[in-house]
Every structure is written in C-alpha cells, then in structure tokens.
Motif scaffolding. Structure first.
Motif, PDB file in Angstrom:
ATOM      1  N   SER A 131       0.985  -0.631   0.134  1.00 48.93           N
ATOM      2  CA  SER A 131       0.118  -0.133   0.186  1.00 48.93           C
ATOM      3  C   SER A 131       0.819   1.425  -0.103  1.00 48.93           C
ATOM      4  O   SER A 131       2.022   1.187   0.132  1.00 48.93           O
ATOM      5  N   HIS A 132       0.228   1.943   0.000  1.00 51.37           N
ATOM      6  CA  HIS A 132       0.835   3.523  -0.458  1.00 51.37           C
ATOM      7  C   HIS A 132       0.032   4.522   0.647  1.00 51.37           C
ATOM      8  O   HIS A 132      -0.778   4.444   0.557  1.00 51.37           O
ATOM      9  N   THR A 133       1.340   5.453   1.428  1.00 53.05           N
ATOM     10  CA  THR A 133       0.455   6.101   2.154  1.00 53.05           C
ATOM     11  C   THR A 133      -0.047   7.678   1.362  1.00 53.05           C
ATOM     12  O   THR A 133       0.271   7.937   0.660  1.00 53.05           O
ATOM     13  N   ALA A 134      -0.960   8.437   2.308  1.00 51.92           N
ATOM     14  CA  ALA A 134      -1.671   9.824   1.479  1.00 51.92           C
ATOM     15  C   ALA A 134      -0.502  10.035   1.274  1.00 51.92           C
ATOM     16  O   ALA A 134      -0.590  11.373   0.526  1.00 51.92           O
ATOM     17  N   LEU A 135       0.097  10.074   1.419  1.00 50.13           N
ATOM     18  CA  LEU A 135       1.764  11.182   1.359  1.00 50.13           C
ATOM     19  C   LEU A 135       2.551  10.357   0.250  1.00 50.13           C
ATOM     20  O   LEU A 135       4.216  10.842  -0.096  1.00 50.13           O
ATOM     21  N   TYR A 136       2.457   9.424  -0.261  1.00 48.24           N
ATOM     22  CA  TYR A 136       3.625   8.837  -1.635  1.00 48.24           C
ATOM     23  C   TYR A 136       4.211   9.990  -2.233  1.00 48.24           C
ATOM     24  O   TYR A 136       4.679   9.815  -2.721  1.00 48.24           O
ATOM     25  N   GLY A 189       9.819  15.327  21.234  1.00 44.95           N
ATOM     26  CA  GLY A 189       8.865  14.539  20.065  1.00 44.95           C
ATOM     27  C   GLY A 189       7.328  15.195  19.646  1.00 44.95           C
ATOM     28  O   GLY A 189       6.856  14.523  21.007  1.00 44.95           O
ATOM     29  N   PHE A 190       6.855  14.972  18.258  1.00 41.70           N
ATOM     30  CA  PHE A 190       5.696  14.818  18.275  1.00 41.70           C
ATOM     31  C   PHE A 190       4.853  14.374  17.722  1.00 41.70           C
ATOM     32  O   PHE A 190       5.998  13.739  16.555  1.00 41.70           O
ATOM     33  N   GLU A 191       3.348  13.311  18.057  1.00 40.84           N
ATOM     34  CA  GLU A 191       2.948  12.837  16.643  1.00 40.84           C
ATOM     35  C   GLU A 191       1.796  13.118  15.984  1.00 40.84           C
ATOM     36  O   GLU A 191       0.942  13.304  17.675  1.00 40.84           O
ATOM     37  N   LEU A 192       1.731  13.461  15.030  1.00 42.09           N
ATOM     38  CA  LEU A 192       0.224  14.061  14.709  1.00 42.09           C
ATOM     39  C   LEU A 192      -0.958  13.106  13.828  1.00 42.09           C
ATOM     40  O   LEU A 192      -0.411  12.480  12.946  1.00 42.09           O
ATOM     41  N   TYR A 193      -1.593  12.890  14.600  1.00 39.03           N
ATOM     42  CA  TYR A 193      -2.785  12.147  13.753  1.00 39.03           C
ATOM     43  C   TYR A 193      -3.830  13.267  13.113  1.00 39.03           C
ATOM     44  O   TYR A 193      -4.297  13.759  13.504  1.00 39.03           O
ATOM     45  N   VAL A 194      -3.873  12.550  11.124  1.00 41.83           N
ATOM     46  CA  VAL A 194      -4.712  13.776  11.418  1.00 41.83           C
ATOM     47  C   VAL A 194      -5.631  12.047  10.209  1.00 41.83           C
ATOM     48  O   VAL A 194      -5.291  11.666   9.484  1.00 41.83           O
ATOM     49  N   PRO A 195      -7.175  12.698   9.825  1.00 38.92           N
ATOM     50  CA  PRO A 195      -7.515  11.846   8.715  1.00 38.92           C
ATOM     51  C   PRO A 195      -6.707  12.332   6.951  1.00 38.92           C
ATOM     52  O   PRO A 195      -6.394  13.428   7.093  1.00 38.92           O
ATOM     53  N   ASN A 196      -6.434  11.170   6.351  1.00 35.03           N
ATOM     54  CA  ASN A 196      -5.447  11.050   5.461  1.00 35.03           C
ATOM     55  C   ASN A 196      -5.908  12.088   4.400  1.00 35.03           C
ATOM     56  O   ASN A 196      -5.008  13.195   4.171  1.00 35.03           O
ATOM     57  N   GLU A 197      -6.875  12.981   4.173  1.00 32.35           N
ATOM     58  CA  GLU A 197      -7.157  14.019   3.035  1.00 32.35           C
ATOM     59  C   GLU A 197      -6.440  15.682   3.479  1.00 32.35           C
ATOM     60  O   GLU A 197      -6.693  16.179   2.837  1.00 32.35           O
ATOM     61  N   SER A 198      -5.966  15.504   4.783  1.00 30.58           N
ATOM     62  CA  SER A 198      -5.605  16.424   5.743  1.00 30.58           C
ATOM     63  C   SER A 198      -3.884  16.187   5.996  1.00 30.58           C
ATOM     64  O   SER A 198      -2.948  16.939   5.667  1.00 30.58           O
ATOM     65  N   SER A 241      -7.490   2.711  10.432  1.00 28.54           N
ATOM     66  CA  SER A 241      -5.578   2.780  10.358  1.00 28.54           C
ATOM     67  C   SER A 241      -5.913   2.905   8.965  1.00 28.54           C
ATOM     68  O   SER A 241      -5.192   3.888   8.222  1.00 28.54           O
ATOM     69  N   SER A 242      -6.822   2.812   7.735  1.00 27.31           N
ATOM     70  CA  SER A 242      -6.670   2.931   6.659  1.00 27.31           C
ATOM     71  C   SER A 242      -7.436   4.446   6.189  1.00 27.31           C
ATOM     72  O   SER A 242      -7.055   4.754   5.043  1.00 27.31           O
ATOM     73  N   ARG A 243      -7.945   5.383   7.448  1.00 27.29           N
ATOM     74  CA  ARG A 243      -8.419   6.807   6.666  1.00 27.29           C
ATOM     75  C   ARG A 243      -7.784   7.759   7.736  1.00 27.29           C
ATOM     76  O   ARG A 243      -7.830   8.734   7.792  1.00 27.29           O
ATOM     77  N   THR A 244      -6.785   6.891   8.709  1.00 27.53           N
ATOM     78  CA  THR A 244      -5.890   8.087   9.061  1.00 27.53           C
ATOM     79  C   THR A 244      -4.156   8.200   9.256  1.00 27.53           C
ATOM     80  O   THR A 244      -4.213   6.800   8.767  1.00 27.53           O
TER      81      THR A 244
END
Lengths: 371, 128
Positions: A6-11, A201-210, A142-145
């Motif tokens: 799979s590719h992430t939204a940031l591919y 450091g930080f970890e940032l959770y966002v919906p794929n579209e953002s 998982s698949s939308r985050t």
C-alpha cells in the motif's frame, strides 16, 4: 512477495522529495530521502519529519472502554487519566506478544489504540473478538488515518510556529506520553508527545485528506529549524540507540514480556482476568530462560539480527538488532542471552560471519538525551 | 540510473576493476549501484598490503548503518595497497565510488584475466 504493498496518503510527497522506498509491514515507505546518517544526526541535533501512516489506529469507545482494555491488554488502561497515553502489550492466552502498542485516552469512554503496521489487522481482529462481553465499539480507522511525527530537540519550536498563539501553552506544557487536541496549520489534529527516537518530539494524527497539507506545513516551518524529512532507515538506528524494541526483532509471539524486560508493563496486580494472565503468572514465577540485553561492540564490526552470541565458543544467545551506532561511534546490538549472562559487564562474543568478536553486556538504553 | 563507467570492468558482486597498468596493478572498488543499495558507509575493513588473494576470496567488508557487504577478490593476485583515506572518511565510498572511494590495489597474477570480467554493458544488464 507478489502482494502489492500500500501507499500512504503522502506517497507523492515522498517521491517529490526523492525518497527511496522499502516495503515495511505491507506498505511502501520511505527508507531514506538523502542519507540515513544525515537524517539520523538531524533528529539528534535538530528535527526529523516522519510519515508513520503505516501504523494502525483502532478506536475503542463506549461505557466499558476502560474495563475492556484492562481485559484485552496486559496493562491497567482504566487507570490512566484522560489526555494521557500508556505503552502496553496485547498477548495471546499463552502469554506470547501479539504486538506492543500505545493507547491514548481521549475521553472517559474513548481510547485510541495504536498498533504496529504489520500487526494492525491482527490487533484490530483480536480486540474485536475480545470485545464480545463488553459494551464497547472497536473501530479500525487505520486506512483513513495518517500519522506524521516531528522528532528532535527543535520539534517543540516547530510546532509553536504552527499553532495559534492561544494554544502555545498547550504545546509547551504537554508532557511526555500525553496528548491534546490542537490546531496545526489550520487543521484540527490529535497531538501526542510520544515517539520512537529517544528524542523529544510529537506525533500528529490526522485524517488522510489533511495529511499532505500538514506534511507540507511542517516541512516548511521546520526547515529553518534544521528539520529534514527522515525515513525508516534512520528510524531504526534511532530506536536501537534508544533501546526501544521493534516488533519482529525483539518482540514476537514466541517471546514473553519478562524475557523482553517488559515485566513492569504487565499489571498482574489489576483486578479481574485478562487475556494471558494465567500464562504470564506462570512465566513470571519461573523466570525467563533468556533475557534481552544491550551489547556494546569492543571492535568496529557490527552485529546484525540473527547472529549467534557466544561465550567460550558455545552459543548462549542470538542478536535481534544491531548496527554501528551513528551517535556513539561504536557497534551496538540487542540480543537475547542466557539469563545467567545478562548482567552488565559480562564479556561475550558475537559470531560475525565466522569470526568471534568481543562484545560486552551494557545497560539499555545506549543513548539518552541530555535533559 | 546508476553510473557505470564504460572503461572499467565489473564483477557479479558489484565491484569494479580498472584496466591493469604496465605492472599488472588494478584498482578495485564497489559500484555506484552497490554503494546506493548499501547506504551510508561507516566502516571499511580491508586487507593490508602483501596479502595474497585468490579470485572469489572474501577480502574484507563494507558496513553501513543498515547493512554489511563482503568484499571479494575479483581476481587472483597480491594486495599492493589499501585506500587509507577511508579510515578517516569511509563516506568517500558513497560520494565518489569510482574515484576517491576506491578500496584497494591488486597486482594480478595474470593481467589478461581482466578480460574474463563483465564489461560495462554486461554489468548494466545485470543491475538494470
């Protein structure tokens, strides 16, 4: 092997930045952008930007959420305060480790559970199965985050450049293993002060579209602070220096928490049954046959995963991870060795492709940041 | 798109060999493809001058943070020198694999044996 990953939204962002890719847990992930050593050093000295969208996100919600996680995981998740996070394990009935994970309590009746990429489906399935007798909803998101991490001593400053002035104190006062909701670059995100590098450091959770908007904003704001995009190669060398286990290397179904040095994560004192309790009580009483240790190489050659650990020519253990440490300048490794040989200072050898080289047991972590 | 200079010879183990000089001495290094696959080199272990080697012997190794590769003797001969600049700066193997990042010089038993190695075109087929 022919299974497509799979590719992430940031591919597309990674491609534009010149990343080389590797398959990890079924995902095409950036291995490095330029040089893994440069990326490693940037995280130690300034900051690195990581795409961790391959990690899983499972929401557990409902009136029984805390009690359910006390049953499904080995820790006492009901005891953590809203806004805090906890490292825990999900085990099988016989005490083997299905995964290690972080759980964020977002509300009294709402948790976000974050498993590793390769285990996300297994964890979501195990949670769903274990939920039968509880009033909870288990939702695999998982698949939308997407998950983006900013790691390094300059991470806080970079975040401060992107949050509204009114939220600056929320970022500054956010404790390690805590999370809060803030607006970063105009996006509402879940911001956690967690990581896998041994740095602040930080970890940032966002919906794929953002994800792309957030990634680009962090890259733009971070560049003047020395931030570089960072791949999985340096993530591995950073976590190894920080003595953090990697599922598949240090942790597996065949390993119990006591052998892995994670005994304190298992809350045998909590009320009620939990999956794996009986087996874990037995394992604790018996004590592990082998223990996870840190090894420092006394020469220059590095130990690598699966190399035999020797004492006087006899095999007494096996390396789980190893590399030349970029920060320390000598080889470091983690290994399971016979429990009697796990004391720091013990002189052992590692069979490096046919030649025994000297290594010494040392306390973990290898690297600790200056406070 | 790795760089494969036409004037060098190559082995299946991703090493390059220069044309022999009048004393039958060649330079040996790892290819651009190999250095890229290996990642940032942090240590190169190489044999001392005077070491006699036979084709396919393991001569040493090149380590990066994420991996390690054995260095093989491309042909039989004797090590004349090793690149001591790599002790201070092993990253030369990454930045200039065909130049400053060379590994060692070998005096070949049989200089004509270079013709048994892969040509640039043949090596390109292997990595392409």
């Amino acid at each position: 092997m022919s299974e497509t990953s799979s590719h992430t939204a940031l591919y597309d962002q990674h491609r534009a930045l010149g990343a080389s890719f590797t398959d990890f847990g079924g995902w095409q992930m950036p291995l490095k952008y330029s040089s893994e050593l440069l990326e490693h050093k940037a995280v130690r000295a300034a900051a690195g930007l990581f795409d961790l969208s391959h990690m899983g996100e499972v929401e557990v919600s409902g009136p029984d959420a805390g009690a359910f996680l006390d049953y499904a995981l080995v820790g006492r998740l009901s005891a953590i305060a809203v806004g805090k996070a906890k490292y825990s394990l999900i085990c099988t009935d016989d005490g083997g480790i299905i995964d290690d994970l972080i759980s964020y309590r977002r509300a009294e009746d709402n948790y976000l559970v974050v498993p590793n990429a390769g285990n996300a489906k297994a964890v979501a399935a195990a949670l769903a199965e274990r939920a039968a007798d509880f009033d909870v909803t288990v939702d695999d998101q998982s698949s939308r985050t997407s998950l983006i991490a900013v790691q390094g001593p300059h991470a806080e400053q970079i975040l401060l450049d992107l949050v509204p002035a009114g939220q600056a104190d929320d970022v500054r006062s956010l404790k390690y293993y805590a999370a809060t909701e803030v607006t970063v670059a105009g996006l509402d995100i879940l911001l956690a002060r967690t990581g896998y590098t041994g740095e602040d450091g930080f970890e940032l959770y966002v919906p794929n579209e953002s994800a792309a908007v957030l990634w680009n904003a962090l890259l733009r704001a971070g560049t003047p602070h020395g931030l570089v995009p960072a791949g999985l190669a340096c993530r591995d060398s950073l976590r190894l220096e920080a003595g953090m286990p990697l599922y598949g290397n240090e942790l597996s179904l065949g390993v119990d928490p006591y052998a892995a040095g994670l005994g304190p994560v298992v809350a045998l004192s909590k009320e009620g049954d939990f999956v794996g309790r009986a087996a874990l009580e037995r394992k604790k009483a018996a004590g592990p046959a082998r223990k996870l240790v840190g090894l420092q190489g006394l020469g220059r050659r590095a130990a690598r995963s699966h190399y035999p650990v020797l004492q006087d020519g006899q095999t007494v253990g096996e390396v789980t991870s190893g590399a030349p440490s970029p920060s320390l300048g000598y080889p470091v490794a983690m290994a399971y060795v016979d429990a009697a040989l796990a004391e720091p200072g013990t002189e052992l050898q590692v069979d490096l492709r046919g030649k025994a080289e000297p290594f010494r047991v040392v306390p973990l972590p290898f690297y600790k940041r200056a406070k | 798109m790795s760089n494969i200079p036409a004037e060098l010879s190559y082995t299946a183990e991703h090493e390059w060999v220069s044309a022999p000089n009048s004393d039958g001495v060649v330079r040996v290094g790892i290819t651009d493809f190999a250095q890229d696959a290996l990642g940032d080199v942090v240590y190169a272990q190489l044999p001392e001058a005077g070491t006699k080697v036979s084709g396919a012997d393991v001569l040493g190794e090149v380590e990066s943070t994420k991996s390690v590769s054995d260095i093989y003797a491309p042909l039989s001969g004797e090590v004349v020198s090793r690149n001591e600049a790599l002790d201070a700066d092993p990253s030369l193997i990454n930045s200039d694999p065909y130049g400053e990042g060379w590994l060692l010089e070998l005096r070949l038993e049989d200089a004509a044996a270079v013709s048994s190695l892969l040509s640039a075109a043949e090596y390109e087929q292997q990595v392409g």
